[in-house]
Design a protein around this motif. Structure first.
Motif, PDB file in Angstrom:
ATOM      1  N   ARG A 115      -4.319  -5.747  -9.669  1.00 48.04           N
ATOM      2  CA  ARG A 115      -3.967  -5.525  -8.278  1.00 48.04           C
ATOM      3  C   ARG A 115      -2.647  -4.786  -8.078  1.00 48.04           C
ATOM      4  NH1 ARG A 115      -4.974 -10.237  -4.152  1.00 48.04           N
ATOM      5  NH2 ARG A 115      -2.722 -10.369  -4.168  1.00 48.04           N
ATOM      6  N   PRO A 116      -1.577  -5.188  -8.780  1.00 49.20           N
ATOM      7  CA  PRO A 116      -0.328  -4.432  -8.578  1.00 49.20           C
ATOM      8  C   PRO A 116      -0.496  -2.952  -8.932  1.00 49.20           C
ATOM      9  CG  PRO A 116       0.007  -6.335 -10.030  1.00 49.20           C
ATOM     10  CD  PRO A 116      -1.441  -6.287  -9.717  1.00 49.20           C
ATOM     11  N   GLY A 117      -1.216  -2.700 -10.015  1.00 50.26           N
ATOM     12  CA  GLY A 117      -1.429  -1.311 -10.429  1.00 50.26           C
ATOM     13  C   GLY A 117      -2.245  -0.543  -9.408  1.00 50.26           C
ATOM     14  N   LEU A 118      -3.266  -1.202  -8.862  1.00 49.83           N
ATOM     15  CA  LEU A 118      -4.098  -0.532  -7.857  1.00 49.83           C
ATOM     16  C   LEU A 118      -3.297  -0.242  -6.600  1.00 49.83           C
ATOM     17  CD1 LEU A 118      -7.438  -2.505  -8.260  1.00 49.83           C
ATOM     18  CD2 LEU A 118      -7.071  -0.098  -8.758  1.00 49.83           C
ATOM     19  N   ILE A 119      -2.467  -1.193  -6.210  1.00 54.91           N
ATOM     20  CA  ILE A 119      -1.648  -0.973  -5.008  1.00 54.91           C
ATOM     21  C   ILE A 119      -0.688   0.191  -5.226  1.00 54.91           C
ATOM     22  CG2 ILE A 119       0.154  -1.975  -3.551  1.00 54.91           C
ATOM     23  CD1 ILE A 119      -1.225  -4.684  -3.939  1.00 54.91           C
ATOM     24  N   ALA A 120      -0.030   0.193  -6.381  1.00 51.52           N
ATOM     25  CA  ALA A 120       0.919   1.266  -6.672  1.00 51.52           C
ATOM     26  C   ALA A 120       0.208   2.613  -6.679  1.00 51.52           C
ATOM     27  CB  ALA A 120       1.609   1.028  -8.014  1.00 51.52           C
ATOM     28  N   THR A 121      -0.950   2.666  -7.330  1.00 46.51           N
ATOM     29  CA  THR A 121      -1.691   3.923  -7.390  1.00 46.51           C
ATOM     30  C   THR A 121      -2.123   4.361  -5.991  1.00 46.51           C
ATOM     31  OG1 THR A 121      -2.530   3.128  -9.493  1.00 46.51           O
ATOM     32  CG2 THR A 121      -3.553   5.103  -8.601  1.00 46.51           C
ATOM     33  N   ALA A 122      -2.564   3.389  -5.193  1.00 44.62           N
ATOM     34  CA  ALA A 122      -2.997   3.717  -3.834  1.00 44.62           C
ATOM     35  C   ALA A 122      -1.846   4.316  -3.037  1.00 44.62           C
ATOM     36  CB  ALA A 122      -3.524   2.469  -3.134  1.00 44.62           C
ATOM     37  N   MET A 123      -0.675   3.710  -3.137  1.00 46.03           N
ATOM     38  CA  MET A 123       0.469   4.220  -2.373  1.00 46.03           C
ATOM     39  C   MET A 123       0.817   5.639  -2.806  1.00 46.03           C
ATOM     40  SD  MET A 123       2.989   1.006  -2.179  1.00 46.03           S
ATOM     41  CE  MET A 123       2.677  -0.364  -1.098  1.00 46.03           C
ATOM     42  N   PHE A 124       0.775   5.835  -4.104  1.00 47.24           N
ATOM     43  CA  PHE A 124       1.096   7.155  -4.621  1.00 47.24           C
ATOM     44  C   PHE A 124       0.128   8.208  -4.134  1.00 47.24           C
ATOM     45  CE2 PHE A 124       4.292   6.849  -7.951  1.00 47.24           C
ATOM     46  CZ  PHE A 124       4.880   8.047  -7.625  1.00 47.24           C
ATOM     47  N   THR A 125      -1.156   7.861  -4.209  1.00 43.78           N
ATOM     48  CA  THR A 125      -2.169   8.803  -3.769  1.00 43.78           C
ATOM     49  C   THR A 125      -1.993   9.091  -2.285  1.00 43.78           C
ATOM     50  OG1 THR A 125      -3.595   7.664  -5.303  1.00 43.78           O
ATOM     51  CG2 THR A 125      -4.620   9.287  -3.894  1.00 43.78           C
ATOM     52  N   PHE A 126      -1.715   8.038  -1.533  1.00 44.76           N
ATOM     53  CA  PHE A 126      -1.515   8.209  -0.100  1.00 44.76           C
ATOM     54  C   PHE A 126      -0.351   9.167   0.162  1.00 44.76           C
ATOM     55  CE2 PHE A 126       0.113   7.383   4.065  1.00 44.76           C
ATOM     56  CZ  PHE A 126      -1.012   7.147   4.836  1.00 44.76           C
ATOM     57  N   ILE A 127       0.770   8.925  -0.510  1.00 38.95           N
ATOM     58  CA  ILE A 127       1.942   9.786  -0.288  1.00 38.95           C
ATOM     59  C   ILE A 127       1.617  11.230  -0.640  1.00 38.95           C
ATOM     60  CG2 ILE A 127       4.289  10.316  -1.037  1.00 38.95           C
ATOM     61  CD1 ILE A 127       4.833   7.432  -1.371  1.00 38.95           C
ATOM     62  N   SER A 128       0.932  11.446  -1.781  1.00 38.55           N
ATOM     63  CA  SER A 128       0.711  12.843  -2.154  1.00 38.55           C
ATOM     64  C   SER A 128      -0.250  13.513  -1.186  1.00 38.55           C
ATOM     65  CB  SER A 128       0.282  12.980  -3.616  1.00 38.55           C
ATOM     66  OG  SER A 128      -0.871  12.244  -3.842  1.00 38.55           O
ATOM     67  N   ALA A 129      -1.228  12.778  -0.661  1.00 40.00           N
ATOM     68  CA  ALA A 129      -2.123  13.391   0.329  1.00 40.00           C
ATOM     69  C   ALA A 129      -1.372  13.631   1.640  1.00 40.00           C
ATOM     70  CB  ALA A 129      -3.333  12.496   0.572  1.00 40.00           C
ATOM     71  N   TRP A 130      -0.564  12.679   2.022  1.00 42.33           N
ATOM     72  CA  TRP A 130       0.199  12.766   3.271  1.00 42.33           C
ATOM     73  C   TRP A 130       1.156  13.956   3.254  1.00 42.33           C
ATOM     74  CZ3 TRP A 130      -0.009  10.282   7.870  1.00 42.33           C
ATOM     75  CH2 TRP A 130       1.101  10.332   8.704  1.00 42.33           C
ATOM     76  N   ASN A 131       1.770  14.194   2.086  1.00 37.49           N
ATOM     77  CA  ASN A 131       2.767  15.266   1.972  1.00 37.49           C
ATOM     78  C   ASN A 131       2.158  16.628   1.674  1.00 37.49           C
ATOM     79  OD1 ASN A 131       4.633  13.259   2.295  1.00 37.49           O
ATOM     80  ND2 ASN A 131       5.440  13.347   0.213  1.00 37.49           N
TER      81      ASN A 131
END
Lengths: 277, 306
Positions: A192-208
């Motif tokens: 779960r921690p890894g999935l959350i971290a990956t999700a946030m990262f993916t979100f940021i890169s798509a957002w930016n």
């Protein structure tokens, strides 16, 4: 080792200089977003606004294009994050657990995708997506973002998978659980921690993200927030700096909030990686 | 785009049994199709496009033209200019950023107070959308109401406001400063990680032998950091050479093409003038340059390490 007081003082001065260089621009942006138009026009700008004025924010939020851009960006970032997680989880599991021939291939692809200039990819992508009627659509951008953030998500996730003790899975398989069952009920909760971290990262890169969106989205209705902001800059002369600064701050908030959560994990992850290398 | 440095430890278990392989392929399947269609195939087709006269538009015939595009590029002065600007930009940003980041990393590695706060603050530029970074710096460097000009005039370093992003002489240096600002966090944090991996006892031994701080830096810190330095500077170099969004919003390549990085040039060629083939040929040239550069850089670095 003891540091001499003189040296110590110099070190503090140096740190302050660095922090001003790195931090001042953001401070200025925030303060600009809180200045009234009159104050903006002043030729002797000051760091702190004389009166805090939130009208720039309401102006920005009254701008239809901006709100639409915000909505489009949110949609695209959320969908591509979900897709990336669905696709990256099994692959990173396989990468971390099996010594198959696909592993060097995948790692090679991850490397190549870093080295090649995106112009080489974007033209054919455009040519592939257009006959499928996926240019100028949100799904088109979403799948492009998914593929584009996958290398990064894979690198991140396979590290987390490798950290899950193998014994747990062996125990499950002794109890008769199949591979998929094991992944879903044993590995996923621990990840779960890894999935959350990956999700946030993916979100940021798509957002930016800017380049793919610029090429793939021409319809003003579909433009993402970075595209809308960039267009405002292009129309300089008529543009009002206050609302632009306010919109920029709003566009930065999601990235910064996620980033604040990620920061600790990120540095420690990089630390462990670099020490090994 | 950073995790390339965080390679996970290889799995220890020996696989390769047919069943395990079949399972691995099954797990790969959901990713395989999109990656093949939207990454591998476009890449190959993109390379091949450089050898055609492909143009934008739905019903345009595309012909194989061999090395024609490359011949035209060689004679195109604008391309050479852009290429030269790209090299200046890439080398300046990478080198200056490295020096600045090493300094900051060394500071953060000492036992200063507020180190945690400093580290978090130092990472902020990285999380910001490039478009916002560009807008922010346009505000900062604005000729009439930007704080940079204000400070320079207060200090009497200039008697008239400078249009940093609009003047032929200052545009490229100004853009380079922004490039350094954006990339510094990543480089700093990577170098800091490397610093923290150096064995403390090396310094203690050197201190016993009476080595100065300076000589410890040259003889212990730099050699110990070599792998990390090579990795992060190579990546920075690639990212900078391929960078687009930041400069596109800052200057759009202007004034008068003074900040026309290769990627901007190729983008205009493809999506403003519709010359897909030509733009792909530029992309091909960029790839060759990057690979050639990496080859020499890594070969020399790794050899001197041995």
């Amino acid at each position: 080792m003891r540091t001499k007081p003189g040296v110590r003082a110099l070190q503090y001065v140096a740190v302050v200089v660095y922090l001003v260089f790195l931090g001042f621009p953001l401070l200025w942006l925030i303060s600009s977003s809180l200045k009234s138009p009159q104050e903006f026009a002043s030729i002797t700008p000051s760091l702190l606004p004389k009166h805090f004025d939130v009208s720039n924010y309401s102006d920005a939020l009254n701008e239809q294009g901006l709100v639409r851009g915000l909505g489009n960006s949110l949609q695209i970032s959320i969908y591509s994050t979900i897709l990336v997680l669905i696709v990256a989880l099994p692959v990173s599991y396989a990468l971390a657990r099996f010594r198959s021939r696909l592993r060097p291939l995948t790692n090679g692809w991850i490397l190549v995708s870093q080295v090649f200039p995106v112009i080489l990819i974007v033209i054919p992508l455009f040519m592939i997506l257009r006959p499928l009627h996926l240019t100028n659509t949100i799904p088109g951008v979403v799948i492009v973002y998914m593929v584009w953030s996958l290398p990064f998500a894979l690198w991140m996730l396979q590290g987390y998978v490798a950290a899950v003790p193998r014994e747990l899975e062996e125990a499950a398989s002794v109890d008769g659980a199949g591979r998929i069952r094991t992944i879903v009920s044993i590995v996923m909760p621990l990840l779960r921690p890894g999935l959350i971290a990956t999700a946030m990262f993916t979100f940021i890169s798509a957002w930016n993200e800017f380049f793919f969106a610029l090429v793939l989205l021409q319809d003003p209705e579909l433009k993402t927030l970075p595209l809308v902001l960039a267009r405002f800059v292009g129309a300089e002369g008529q543009v009002q700096f206050g609302p632009l600064a306010a919109a920029s701050v709003l566009a930065t908030v999601p990235s910064l909030v996620f980033f604040a959560f990620l920061q600790r994990r990120l540095t420690s992850g990089l630390l462990s990686g670099a020490v090994k290398g | 785009m950073t995790a390339t440095l965080t390679a996970p430890a290889p799995a220890k278990k020996k696989g390769g049994r047919p069943k395990a392989n079949r399972e691995a392929i099954l797990l790969f399947l959901p990713a395989l199709l999109p990656v093949l269609i939207l990454s591998v195939y476009p890449l190959i087709r993109g390379i091949a496009l450089g050898f055609t006269d492909a143009r934008a538009g739905l019903r345009v015939e595309t012909n194989f033209v061999g090395f024609d595009n490359f011949g035209k590029l060689l004679q195109n002065n604008l391309f050479w200019d852009s290429f030269r600007i790209g090299v200046i930009w890439t080398l300046s940003v990478t080198i200056l950023q490295f020096v600045a980041a090493l300094g900051l990393a060394l500071l953060l590695n000492t036992n200063l107070k507020f180190r945690g706060v400093a580290r978090t603050l130092a990472l902020i530029p990285w999380a910001m959308p490039p478009v916002v970074v560009a807008i922010m710096w346009r505000l900062l460097l604005h000729p009439t109401n930007g704080p940079v000009n204000e400070v320079l005039q207060k200090l009497h370093l200039t008697d008239h406001p400078i249009n940093f992003l609009g003047d032929f002489g200052t545009a490229l240096p100004a853009v380079i400063v922004v490039g350094i600002w954006v990339g510094m966090p990543m480089t700093t944090i990577t170098l800091l990680a490397g610093l923290q991996g150096i064995d403390r006892t090396l310094y203690e031994a050197a201190a016993v032998d009476g080595a100065s701080t300076w000589s410890q830096f040259w003889n212990i810190t730099l050699p110990q950091l070599r792998t990390v330095i090579v990795a992060i500077t190579s990546l920075d170099m690639i990212w900078n050479f391929n960078s687009f969004g930041l400069v596109y919003v800052l200057t759009a390549g202007g004034p008068g093409g003074k900040t026309m990085l290769p990627m901007l040039f190729a983008y205009n060629e493809a999506f403003r003038y519709g010359n897909f083939g030509m733009a792909a040929a530029m992309g091909d040239v960029m790839v060759v340059i990057i690979i050639a550069f990496l080859f020499f850089y890594l070969r020399n670095r790794l050899r001197s390490e041995a």
